[in-house]
Write a protein that holds these residues in place. Structure first.
Motif, PDB file in Angstrom:
ATOM      1  N   ALA A 103      56.973   2.799  80.149  1.00 34.79           N
ATOM      2  CA  ALA A 103      57.107   2.512  78.719  1.00 34.79           C
ATOM      3  C   ALA A 103      55.764   2.140  78.097  1.00 34.79           C
ATOM      4  O   ALA A 103      55.481   2.504  76.946  1.00 34.79           O
ATOM      5  N   LEU A 104      54.913   1.430  78.839  1.00 31.65           N
ATOM      6  CA  LEU A 104      53.596   1.081  78.321  1.00 31.65           C
ATOM      7  C   LEU A 104      52.771   2.329  78.031  1.00 31.65           C
ATOM      8  O   LEU A 104      52.125   2.440  76.976  1.00 31.65           O
ATOM      9  N   GLY A 105      52.775   3.276  78.960  1.00 31.40           N
ATOM     10  CA  GLY A 105      52.030   4.510  78.742  1.00 31.40           C
ATOM     11  C   GLY A 105      52.546   5.287  77.543  1.00 31.40           C
ATOM     12  O   GLY A 105      51.758   5.808  76.748  1.00 31.40           O
ATOM     13  N   ALA A 106      53.895   5.346  77.371  1.00 33.56           N
ATOM     14  CA  ALA A 106      54.468   6.060  76.232  1.00 33.56           C
ATOM     15  C   ALA A 106      54.139   5.360  74.924  1.00 33.56           C
ATOM     16  O   ALA A 106      53.807   6.005  73.912  1.00 33.56           O
ATOM     17  N   LEU A 107      54.221   4.025  74.908  1.00 31.53           N
ATOM     18  CA  LEU A 107      53.914   3.267  73.697  1.00 31.53           C
ATOM     19  C   LEU A 107      52.431   3.397  73.329  1.00 31.53           C
ATOM     20  O   LEU A 107      52.077   3.529  72.148  1.00 31.53           O
ATOM     21  N   ALA A 108      51.551   3.358  74.327  1.00 29.64           N
ATOM     22  CA  ALA A 108      50.122   3.514  74.062  1.00 29.64           C
ATOM     23  C   ALA A 108      49.821   4.876  73.437  1.00 29.64           C
ATOM     24  O   ALA A 108      48.927   4.993  72.582  1.00 29.64           O
ATOM     25  N   SER A 109      50.555   5.895  73.843  1.00 31.17           N
ATOM     26  CA  SER A 109      50.352   7.228  73.274  1.00 31.17           C
ATOM     27  C   SER A 109      50.683   7.243  71.786  1.00 31.17           C
ATOM     28  O   SER A 109      49.962   7.843  70.979  1.00 31.17           O
ATOM     29  N   VAL A 110      51.789   6.596  71.408  1.00 33.42           N
ATOM     30  CA  VAL A 110      52.174   6.550  69.994  1.00 33.42           C
ATOM     31  C   VAL A 110      51.154   5.759  69.192  1.00 33.42           C
ATOM     32  O   VAL A 110      50.742   6.166  68.092  1.00 33.42           O
ATOM     33  N   LEU A 111      50.724   4.606  69.726  1.00 32.77           N
ATOM     34  CA  LEU A 111      49.747   3.782  69.008  1.00 32.77           C
ATOM     35  C   LEU A 111      48.422   4.518  68.818  1.00 32.77           C
ATOM     36  O   LEU A 111      47.764   4.372  67.785  1.00 32.77           O
ATOM     37  N   ALA A 112      48.039   5.305  69.818  1.00 27.49           N
ATOM     38  CA  ALA A 112      46.779   6.056  69.703  1.00 27.49           C
ATOM     39  C   ALA A 112      46.854   7.100  68.599  1.00 27.49           C
ATOM     40  O   ALA A 112      45.828   7.465  68.014  1.00 27.49           O
ATOM     41  N   MET A 113      48.041   7.592  68.302  1.00 31.12           N
ATOM     42  CA  MET A 113      48.202   8.559  67.222  1.00 31.12           C
ATOM     43  C   MET A 113      48.252   7.895  65.843  1.00 31.12           C
ATOM     44  O   MET A 113      48.182   8.585  64.818  1.00 31.12           O
ATOM     45  N   LEU A 114      48.390   6.566  65.807  1.00 30.11           N
ATOM     46  CA  LEU A 114      48.493   5.848  64.528  1.00 30.11           C
ATOM     47  C   LEU A 114      47.166   5.277  64.064  1.00 30.11           C
ATOM     48  O   LEU A 114      46.949   5.105  62.860  1.00 30.11           O
ATOM     49  N   PHE A 115      46.274   4.953  64.989  1.00 27.90           N
ATOM     50  CA  PHE A 115      45.014   4.308  64.636  1.00 27.90           C
ATOM     51  C   PHE A 115      43.837   5.260  64.905  1.00 27.90           C
ATOM     52  O   PHE A 115      43.867   6.018  65.885  1.00 27.90           O
ATOM     53  N   PRO A 116      42.802   5.213  64.104  1.00 33.89           N
ATOM     54  CA  PRO A 116      42.634   4.409  62.881  1.00 33.89           C
ATOM     55  C   PRO A 116      43.409   4.950  61.693  1.00 33.89           C
ATOM     56  O   PRO A 116      43.520   4.294  60.664  1.00 33.89           O
ATOM     57  N   TYR A 117      43.955   6.183  61.818  1.00 30.37           N
ATOM     58  CA  TYR A 117      44.812   6.757  60.779  1.00 30.37           C
ATOM     59  C   TYR A 117      45.788   7.680  61.495  1.00 30.37           C
ATOM     60  O   TYR A 117      45.506   8.203  62.570  1.00 30.37           O
ATOM     61  N   PRO A 118      46.986   7.892  60.929  1.00 33.83           N
ATOM     62  CA  PRO A 118      47.982   8.741  61.613  1.00 33.83           C
ATOM     63  C   PRO A 118      47.502  10.183  61.770  1.00 33.83           C
ATOM     64  O   PRO A 118      47.001  10.784  60.816  1.00 33.83           O
ATOM     65  N   HIS A 119      47.652  10.691  62.972  1.00 35.62           N
ATOM     66  CA  HIS A 119      47.288  12.088  63.267  1.00 35.62           C
ATOM     67  C   HIS A 119      48.564  12.920  63.146  1.00 35.62           C
ATOM     68  O   HIS A 119      49.274  13.154  64.125  1.00 35.62           O
ATOM     69  N   LEU A 120      48.864  13.359  61.928  1.00 39.66           N
ATOM     70  CA  LEU A 120      50.150  13.977  61.624  1.00 39.66           C
ATOM     71  C   LEU A 120      50.151  15.464  61.953  1.00 39.66           C
ATOM     72  O   LEU A 120      49.201  16.190  61.645  1.00 39.66           O
ATOM     73  N   ALA A 121      51.263  15.903  62.552  1.00 44.52           N
ATOM     74  CA  ALA A 121      51.431  17.338  62.815  1.00 44.52           C
ATOM     75  C   ALA A 121      51.575  18.108  61.513  1.00 44.52           C
ATOM     76  O   ALA A 121      51.206  19.289  61.434  1.00 44.52           O
ATOM     77  N   TYR A 122      52.105  17.465  60.474  1.00 44.54           N
ATOM     78  CA  TYR A 122      52.276  18.129  59.179  1.00 44.54           C
ATOM     79  C   TYR A 122      50.936  18.598  58.630  1.00 44.54           C
ATOM     80  O   TYR A 122      50.793  19.739  58.172  1.00 44.54           O
ATOM     81  N   PHE A 123      49.929  17.701  58.661  1.00 43.99           N
ATOM     82  CA  PHE A 123      48.612  18.070  58.149  1.00 43.99           C
ATOM     83  C   PHE A 123      47.940  19.112  59.047  1.00 43.99           C
ATOM     84  O   PHE A 123      47.229  19.995  58.573  1.00 43.99           O
ATOM     85  N   GLU A 124      48.171  19.002  60.363  1.00 40.82           N
ATOM     86  CA  GLU A 124      47.612  20.006  61.276  1.00 40.82           C
ATOM     87  C   GLU A 124      48.214  21.376  61.010  1.00 40.82           C
ATOM     88  O   GLU A 124      47.509  22.389  60.999  1.00 40.82           O
ATOM     89  N   GLU A 125      49.521  21.401  60.780  1.00 36.48           N
ATOM     90  CA  GLU A 125      50.183  22.678  60.501  1.00 36.48           C
ATOM     91  C   GLU A 125      49.683  23.271  59.185  1.00 36.48           C
ATOM     92  O   GLU A 125      49.405  24.466  59.092  1.00 36.48           O
ATOM     93  N   ARG A 126      49.545  22.421  58.170  1.00 37.11           N
ATOM     94  CA  ARG A 126      49.077  22.916  56.867  1.00 37.11           C
ATOM     95  C   ARG A 126      47.644  23.431  56.963  1.00 37.11           C
ATOM     96  O   ARG A 126      47.311  24.488  56.409  1.00 37.11           O
ATOM     97  N   LYS A 127      46.791  22.702  57.682  1.00 36.39           N
ATOM     98  CA  LYS A 127      45.410  23.146  57.843  1.00 36.39           C
ATOM     99  C   LYS A 127      45.340  24.455  58.617  1.00 36.39           C
ATOM    100  O   LYS A 127      44.590  25.375  58.247  1.00 36.39           O
TER     101      LYS A 127
END
Length: 820
Positions: free
Chosen positions: A162-186
């Motif tokens: 669970a720690l590894g999974a939670l760290a993965s989510v937190l890494a995608m939130l900081f310093p700003y959210p790395h959204l798939a929506y923006f990646e898809e649009r780009k």
């Protein structure tokens, strides 16, 4: 700086940015795990007793991920935790941790792995994480014996996961959210720019001053098409992440067309335009002829196309809604003026590429696929599609495991069981690593086994050596060792996308260093590294042996078998191509069957591509080397035919609908065209049938032996059969193509004035002329690609039988005699 250097430099910089962003996110996730397990509160550190698996979970989820991917990975990790907790707590409570020895642990791992692997609905990342947890739980029971708690031990493993999974989510939130929506649009905008660049090159090729300039522009367009395919794959990969970020999109109506699907629909017309230009010089249209036919009307049509297709790709970028309308009257007027000349001037073979180019461009723009109302047929198609959808839904809801899922579960069970058994026998304290090495490497379907195992072994060794060196250099400053992971993670982010190592080798390399530099109090790093490398080799050996035993067929053998299947699928498509005149009321179901044949062909070609890629990576050993260049040409021809057949299906469906509303004045045209298509279908279909038989034989020597066993006087019979079968294969010249095309064009030119004399809409007349001209081009191209396939199959038979004389007609006759 040369003009070509700027785009190359820009692509390189963009690649560096993408890889660095991915590496920095990975570094952040690993830093969260390291700080928590090394410097967190004592109660928390007591709960997280398996920090190594926290790193493993993090790397599995966070590599090249977006926030949506991380959320999905987090959910799948939780599902794996619940699965393993239930299975492991029950087994440990029933058997007792003290009873576990090497054999019992291996059996428990095998049984639990089988239960986890059987359900097809479970995602692969969930299964990999579950496999890793299972290995740790039961190997830990052997290592710690009576000290292992039947409940707290699985909880410790679950907490580390669970720690590894939670760290993965937190890494995608900081310093700003790395959204798939923006990646898809780009990526969608990049794809639109790429597609527009391809189209500009193709349109400019029409105005090229000579053949060299034309071929150069076509070559540039083909190079851009490879980049476009990669961008399209990235868009497809981001779709699931977008759904996890915006789950309400799952509940949109089916009538709402996804922009990604719109982009995919653009590919076929663009490839059709490429084929039209590439084949223009084959059919005799050199640059001089092209310029002579480049009259003012055609120039104006292409100019309008450039403007309106530019707007189309602006829509693809998302700046304009997909349902926005643009003025097309000007283009239609110029197109009508250009096509009107064929009322008095006959259409020649040299003009077919131009007509097909315009047809494909119109198909891309939406001009040549206008909907014609046909309530009876559309209702029939809707009923058939609804019934097919119901059957597929029922299949999905069926909970019984399939034979494929059972084989996969059995493979995972045996591999993990033997890896744990031999790993514990070699080194009890480090017995985890033999099973963990392969727990994260399973994949559905086939994969290049030796290449994957070799990449993982090399990656493990490289990472371990790097970890040992850094530990030695910073042995007095243990806290600084974590900083040395930063350049290594950046390096492995590039390694994951290399052809040599791939994702498996890159993940093994980063884990090899992480497990040495990211932990404390595990003994001398060199001893741990050597033990882990040996354990990894044990696990990979078990993985190799089980794969070979359960999948003994070589990829080269499967590629040849799939080639035969692809040719058979092509033949099936041609057998369903033309609706019979006596089945007028069954036309909707026939077109639905045609689409099903098209999907089957697409599946076969994709599978053939996978087998070819695998065969080129696998070692030859004592077998005949794989003829990769020949298979590559065969795959290219099959892909072209698949694209052409998609367009032919549009054309035939359009013509079958338009004949009902245009009147009976051109009934003779339909009958003549149907006769030409029947001859074309018979010729190509019989050739494909014969070629399919040729690819089904093992060797010519084996064929001769079987023929000798046949108690027939085949010598005299062979001469009769050779004459009877001489026309089953296409000739290697253009005589057959010219004959069928000449007949088709003769009938078309005889009736073109009747089309323009008919009292139907002007736009519909232009659509019919373009459609029929495009159909003529497809007929010629399909026959030429069949001839190319014949040529490459002959080359393949020569490669496999170097000491034999290869005559395709003779071999075909022998096969027919043998099958009597």
């Amino acid at each position: 700086m040369p003009p070509a250097a700027a785009p190359t430099r820009g692509r390189t910089q963009a690649l560096w940015r993408v890889r660095l962003v991915s590496a920095l996110r990975t570094i952040l996730a690993c830093t969260i795990v390291a700080c928590t397990t090394l410097y967190g509160p004592a109660p928390l550190r007591h709960l997280l007793t398996y920090p190594a698996f926290s790193y493993v979970t993090t790397i599995l989820i966070v590599s090249d991920a977006t926030l949506g991917d991380a959320l999905r990975g987090f959910w799948h990790a939780l599902f794996a935790i619940v699965q393993v907790l239930i299975l492991s707590v029950l087994s440990l409570r029933i058997l007792g941790p003290a009873r576990f020895n090497n054999g019992l642990a291996a059996v428990a791992v095998a049984i639990n792995a089988f239960l986890v692997a059987v359900p097809e609905s479970t995602s692969f990342i969930s299964k990999r994480i579950a496999f890793g947890q299972i290995v740790i739980v039961y190997v830990g029971a052997v290592v710690h014996g009576t000290q292992t708690g039947s409940f707290m031990h699985p909880v410790h493993v679950a907490s580390s996961t669970a720690l590894g999974a939670l760290a993965s989510v937190l890494a995608m939130l900081f310093p700003y959210p790395h959204l798939a929506y923006f990646e898809e649009r780009k990526t969608r905008r990049l794809y639109a720019d790429n597609g527009w660049g391809r189209l500009k090159n193709l349109l400019d090729a029409f105005f090229a001053q000579n053949n060299t300039a034309m071929l150069d522009l076509i070559s540039q367009a083909k190079f851009l098409s490879k980049t476009g395919a990669k961008l399209l794959k990235r868009i497809q990969d981001n779709k699931e992440g977008v759904l996890w970020e915006r789950p309400q999109r799952k509940f949109l109506k089916r009538s709402c067309i996804d922009p990604v699907e719109k982009l995919q629909l653009m590919e076929i017309p663009i490839r059709g335009m490429e084929m039209a230009l590439a084949n223009s010089h084959i059919s005799g249209t050199n640059s001089t002829d092209t310029n002579s036919m480049m009259n003012e009307e055609l120039r104006e049509v292409l100019g309008c196309l450039r403007v309106q297709l530019g707007q189309k790709f602006e829509q693809a970028k998302g700046s304009v809604p997909f349902d926005s309308t643009t003025a097309t009257e000007t283009m239609e007027e110029h197109l009508d003026k250009y096509l009107w000349k064929f009322q008095s001037n006959p259409i020649t073979q040299e003009e077919l590429p131009i007509l097909f180019f315009l047809y494909s461009a119109g198909l891309l723009h939406g001009f040549t696929n206008a909907q014609i109302p046909d309530t009876e047929e559309s209702t029939d198609l809707e009923k058939q599609a609804l019934m097919l959808s119901f059957k597929r839904t029922w299949t999905i809801l069926d909970m019984l495991p399939t034979s494929q899922s059972l084989v996969f579960a059995f493979k995972c069970s045996l591999s993990l069981g033997f890896a744990v058994l031999f790993g514990l026998m070699y080194d009890k304290e480090n017995g985890y690593w033999s099973g963990l090495t392969i727990a994260i490497s399973f994949a559905t379907g086939r994969q290049p086994t030796f290449a994957v195992a070799n990449a993982r072994a090399q990656g493990t060794a490289m990472g371990s050596v790097y970890g040992i060196l850094c530990s030695y250099i910073f042995q007095r400053f243990e806290d600084l060792r974590l900083l040395t992971l930063i350049p290594w993670i950046v390096f492995t982010s590039f390694l994951m996308h290399s052809r040599m190592y791939g994702q498996g080798g890159g993940i093994s390399a980063v884990l090899g260093a992480l497990l040495i530099l990211g932990r404390k109090n595990y003994g001398r790093p060199s001893e741990f590294a050597i033990a882990r490398i040996v354990e990894a080799c044990i696990g990979l050996t078990c993985f190799l042996v089980v794969e070979i035993l359960l999948n003994p067929a070589r990829a080269a053998t499967l590629a040849k078998s799939e080639l035969s299947g692809s040719l058979e699928a092509l033949q099936d498509w041609f057998s369903n191509m033309i609706p019979c005149r006596s089945q007028k009321n069954m036309r909707g179901s026939i077109f639905l069957a045609l689409r099903e044949k098209q999907n089957k062909l697409k599946t076969n070609v994709k599978q053939l591509e996978k087998f070819i890629a695998e065969a080129e990576l696998e070692p030859n050993f004592w077998f005949l080397p794989f003829h990769g260049s020949c298979y590559g040409k065969l795959l290219a021809s099959l892909s072209k035919m698949m694209d052409l057949l998609t367009i032919v299906a549009y054309q035939i469906e359009f013509l079958s609908q338009v004949r009902k509303i245009i009147g009976v004045d051109i009934k003779e045209l339909w009958e003549s065209i149907d006769d030409d298509l029947e001859l074309f279908k018979k010729k190509v279909g019989s050739s494909l049938k014969c070629l399919k038989k040729l690819t089904s034989i093992k060797t010519l020597a084996a064929l001769e032996k079987e023929l000798q066993k046949k108690i027939v006087s085949h010598d005299a019979e062979l001469g009769k059969s050779a004459n009877a079968n001489a026309l089953r294969l296409l000739c290697t010249d253009e005589e057959e193509v010219d004959g069928i095309l000449s007949s088709f064009l003769q009938h078309l030119n005889e009736e073109t004035n009747k089309i323009y004399a008919n009292e139907c809409e002007k736009k519909l007349k232009s659509q019919m002329v373009l459609c029929l001209g495009g159909l003529g081009f497809c007929i010629g191209s399909l026959m030429r690609e069949t001839m190319e396939i014949e040529k490459e199959i002959k080359e393949l038979l020569k490669w496999e039988n170097p000491s034999s004389h290869v005559n395709l007609n003779e071999i075909s006759c022998k096969i027919n005699i043998l099958n009597r």
